[in-house]
Design a protein around this motif. Structure first.
Motif, PDB file in Angstrom:
ATOM      1  N   SER A 189       4.351  14.273 -11.520  1.00  8.60           N
ATOM      2  CA  SER A 189       4.819  14.276 -12.903  1.00  8.60           C
ATOM      3  C   SER A 189       3.831  14.983 -13.820  1.00  8.60           C
ATOM      4  O   SER A 189       4.224  15.754 -14.695  1.00  8.60           O
ATOM      5  N   MET A 190       2.549  14.731 -13.611  1.00 14.84           N
ATOM      6  CA  MET A 190       1.539  15.370 -14.442  1.00 14.84           C
ATOM      7  C   MET A 190       1.490  16.877 -14.194  1.00 14.84           C
ATOM      8  O   MET A 190       1.352  17.655 -15.137  1.00 14.84           O
ATOM      9  N   VAL A 191       1.633  17.297 -12.954  1.00 12.11           N
ATOM     10  CA  VAL A 191       1.641  18.723 -12.632  1.00 12.11           C
ATOM     11  C   VAL A 191       2.859  19.383 -13.261  1.00 12.11           C
ATOM     12  O   VAL A 191       2.772  20.460 -13.847  1.00 12.11           O
ATOM     13  N   GLU A 192       3.997  18.715 -13.174  1.00 15.17           N
ATOM     14  CA  GLU A 192       5.224  19.262 -13.758  1.00 15.17           C
ATOM     15  C   GLU A 192       5.088  19.382 -15.273  1.00 15.17           C
ATOM     16  O   GLU A 192       5.517  20.367 -15.868  1.00 15.17           O
ATOM     17  N   MET A 193       4.470  18.401 -15.895  1.00 13.17           N
ATOM     18  CA  MET A 193       4.288  18.423 -17.345  1.00 13.17           C
ATOM     19  C   MET A 193       3.372  19.584 -17.733  1.00 13.17           C
ATOM     20  O   MET A 193       3.603  20.261 -18.724  1.00 13.17           O
ATOM     21  N   ASP A 194       2.335  19.827 -16.939  1.00 16.35           N
ATOM     22  CA  ASP A 194       1.415  20.932 -17.221  1.00 16.35           C
ATOM     23  C   ASP A 194       2.111  22.280 -17.106  1.00 16.35           C
ATOM     24  O   ASP A 194       1.884  23.172 -17.914  1.00 16.35           O
ATOM     25  N   THR A 195       2.968  22.448 -16.114  1.00 16.95           N
ATOM     26  CA  THR A 195       3.641  23.733 -15.944  1.00 16.95           C
ATOM     27  C   THR A 195       4.660  23.965 -17.049  1.00 16.95           C
ATOM     28  O   THR A 195       4.842  25.097 -17.483  1.00 16.95           O
ATOM     29  N   HIS A 196       5.287  22.915 -17.528  1.00 20.62           N
ATOM     30  CA  HIS A 196       6.283  23.080 -18.602  1.00 20.62           C
ATOM     31  C   HIS A 196       5.638  23.223 -19.968  1.00 20.62           C
ATOM     32  O   HIS A 196       6.237  23.776 -20.878  1.00 20.62           O
ATOM     33  N   SER A 197       4.435  22.746 -20.140  1.00 18.89           N
ATOM     34  CA  SER A 197       3.804  22.814 -21.462  1.00 18.89           C
ATOM     35  C   SER A 197       3.488  24.250 -21.853  1.00 18.89           C
ATOM     36  O   SER A 197       3.534  24.589 -23.027  1.00 18.89           O
ATOM     37  N   GLY A 198       3.207  25.100 -20.909  1.00 17.92           N
ATOM     38  CA  GLY A 198       2.903  26.493 -21.221  1.00 17.92           C
ATOM     39  C   GLY A 198       4.146  27.326 -21.465  1.00 17.92           C
ATOM     40  O   GLY A 198       4.086  28.362 -22.106  1.00 17.92           O
ATOM     41  N   GLU A 199       5.285  26.871 -21.011  1.00 18.79           N
ATOM     42  CA  GLU A 199       6.517  27.651 -21.127  1.00 18.79           C
ATOM     43  C   GLU A 199       7.156  27.558 -22.505  1.00 18.79           C
ATOM     44  O   GLU A 199       7.734  28.504 -22.992  1.00 18.79           O
ATOM     45  N   HIS A 235       0.820  -1.212   0.000  1.00 22.08           N
ATOM     46  CA  HIS A 235       0.000   0.000   0.000  1.00 22.08           C
ATOM     47  C   HIS A 235       0.854   1.261   0.000  1.00 22.08           C
ATOM     48  O   HIS A 235       0.499   2.258  -0.638  1.00 22.08           O
ATOM     49  N   ARG A 236       1.989   1.225   0.672  1.00 20.23           N
ATOM     50  CA  ARG A 236       2.891   2.385   0.632  1.00 20.23           C
ATOM     51  C   ARG A 236       3.461   2.567  -0.765  1.00 20.23           C
ATOM     52  O   ARG A 236       3.615   3.698  -1.237  1.00 20.23           O
ATOM     53  N   ALA A 237       3.773   1.475  -1.454  1.00 14.95           N
ATOM     54  CA  ALA A 237       4.296   1.566  -2.817  1.00 14.95           C
ATOM     55  C   ALA A 237       3.250   2.140  -3.768  1.00 14.95           C
ATOM     56  O   ALA A 237       3.568   2.977  -4.620  1.00 14.95           O
ATOM     57  N   ILE A 238       1.998   1.721  -3.609  1.00 17.60           N
ATOM     58  CA  ILE A 238       0.925   2.250  -4.442  1.00 17.60           C
ATOM     59  C   ILE A 238       0.742   3.744  -4.186  1.00 17.60           C
ATOM     60  O   ILE A 238       0.595   4.535  -5.119  1.00 17.60           O
ATOM     61  N   ALA A 239       0.759   4.147  -2.920  1.00 14.80           N
ATOM     62  CA  ALA A 239       0.606   5.563  -2.575  1.00 14.80           C
ATOM     63  C   ALA A 239       1.752   6.381  -3.152  1.00 14.80           C
ATOM     64  O   ALA A 239       1.549   7.480  -3.678  1.00 14.80           O
ATOM     65  N   TYR A 240       2.970   5.851  -3.094  1.00 14.31           N
ATOM     66  CA  TYR A 240       4.131   6.557  -3.639  1.00 14.31           C
ATOM     67  C   TYR A 240       3.994   6.690  -5.160  1.00 14.31           C
ATOM     68  O   TYR A 240       4.288   7.743  -5.725  1.00 14.31           O
ATOM     69  N   ALA A 241       3.562   5.631  -5.816  1.00 12.13           N
ATOM     70  CA  ALA A 241       3.404   5.670  -7.276  1.00 12.13           C
ATOM     71  C   ALA A 241       2.354   6.699  -7.686  1.00 12.13           C
ATOM     72  O   ALA A 241       2.552   7.447  -8.640  1.00 12.13           O
ATOM     73  N   LYS A 242       1.244   6.761  -6.953  1.00 14.90           N
ATOM     74  CA  LYS A 242       0.211   7.751  -7.265  1.00 14.90           C
ATOM     75  C   LYS A 242       0.742   9.162  -7.062  1.00 14.90           C
ATOM     76  O   LYS A 242       0.507  10.051  -7.886  1.00 14.90           O
ATOM     77  N   GLU A 243       1.441   9.366  -5.962  1.00 16.84           N
ATOM     78  CA  GLU A 243       1.991  10.691  -5.671  1.00 16.84           C
ATOM     79  C   GLU A 243       2.998  11.104  -6.739  1.00 16.84           C
ATOM     80  O   GLU A 243       2.984  12.238  -7.222  1.00 16.84           O
ATOM     81  N   SER A 244       3.847  10.175  -7.134  1.00 18.07           N
ATOM     82  CA  SER A 244       4.849  10.449  -8.155  1.00 18.07           C
ATOM     83  C   SER A 244       4.186  10.757  -9.499  1.00 18.07           C
ATOM     84  O   SER A 244       4.595  11.677 -10.207  1.00 18.07           O
ATOM     85  N   ASN A 245       3.163  10.000  -9.833  1.00 13.83           N
ATOM     86  CA  ASN A 245       2.441  10.212 -11.084  1.00 13.83           C
ATOM     87  C   ASN A 245       1.770  11.582 -11.092  1.00 13.83           C
ATOM     88  O   ASN A 245       1.834  12.308 -12.095  1.00 13.83           O
ATOM     89  N   ASN A 246       1.131  11.942  -9.989  1.00 13.03           N
ATOM     90  CA  ASN A 246       0.479  13.249  -9.901  1.00 13.03           C
ATOM     91  C   ASN A 246       1.498  14.381 -10.015  1.00 13.03           C
ATOM     92  O   ASN A 246       1.251  15.375 -10.710  1.00 13.03           O
TER      93      ASN A 246
END
Length: 63
Positions: A41-51, A28-39
């Protein structure tokens, strides 16, 4: 003699259930870490897409 046998079995059961509990907790900790990492990553991708307007496509098809 039957008392010793029962104690041994209960010790093994306790050890097995503790081991299973630890595996589930790790899972369960691994799943939580993967979700957090994925989120993140998606936020980082969104911020870089506008730049970068002139960066070009991420994927191109070559014929």
């Amino acid at each position: 003699m039957s008392n010793k046998h029962q104690k041994t079995e209960s010790s093994i059961d306790a050890l097995t259930s503790e081991s299973a509990r630890q595996r589930w907790e790790l899972f369960h900790r691994a799943i939580a870490y993967a979700k957090e990492s994925n989120n993140a990553s998606m936020v980082e991708m969104d911020t870089h897409s506008g730049e970068s307007d002139g960066a070009g496509p991420l994927l191109s098809i070559i014929r």
